[in-house]
Scaffold this active site. Sequence first.
Site, short mmCIF file in Angstrom:
data_model
loop_
_atom_site.label_atom_id
_atom_site.label_comp_id
_atom_site.label_asym_id
_atom_site.label_seq_id
_atom_site.Cartn_x
_atom_site.Cartn_y
_atom_site.Cartn_z
N CYS A 159 33.55 3.27 -1.29
CA CYS A 159 32.54 3.78 -2.31
C CYS A 159 31.94 1.89 -2.92
CB CYS A 159 33.81 3.47 -3.13
SG CYS A 159 34.94 4.36 -3.93
N CYS A 160 31.16 1.70 -2.72
CA CYS A 160 29.75 0.88 -3.47
C CYS A 160 29.62 1.19 -4.50
CB CYS A 160 28.86 0.23 -2.23
SG CYS A 160 27.44 1.25 -2.27
N GLY A 161 28.75 0.22 -5.09
CA GLY A 161 27.89 0.36 -5.78
C GLY A 161 27.18 1.65 -6.51
#
Length: 160
Positions: free
Chosen positions: A64-66
């Site tokens: 996950c990231c932005g």
Amino acid sequence: MRIGLGSDHNAFDMKESLKNYIQELGHEVVDYGCHSCSEVDYPEVAFEVGEGIIQNKLDRGILCCGTGIGVAIAAGKVPGIRAALCHDTYSAERAQKSNNAQVLTMGSKVIGIELAKQVVKTYLESHFSGGNSGRKVQQITDKEQEFLKGDAVHHEKTYK
């Protein structure tokens, strides 16, 4: 299954919630970081999860990231890894059933944690079906091997 889990600082809270949820589903979680909300670059985390899969230390990965885009691109640079950006359960199911994606990516600024949990559950419950999809995945693998051997034409463009 043994699941590699990783994020950048933008998705730290999502990663932590998913870690507990994945364990509740009965899977083992290997946390590749990040380990706080302090700023961190995501590529190294994504590379480590991808390498863990290739080295058979992990069954699958969740990153996950932005937006989920950066970690998908980074994980996909590990030869042999197919990373799928999914923000809905149908895509998560197809990522596995049609594309044998070893890595699921999501964006913490795109979806909320409850939907992310549904996406993860669907992804982890889905399995590659082969058939016509197997032929297509093999074509992708063959082209990747061609590039790795240097048999394919490379066109590099420099951006400033």
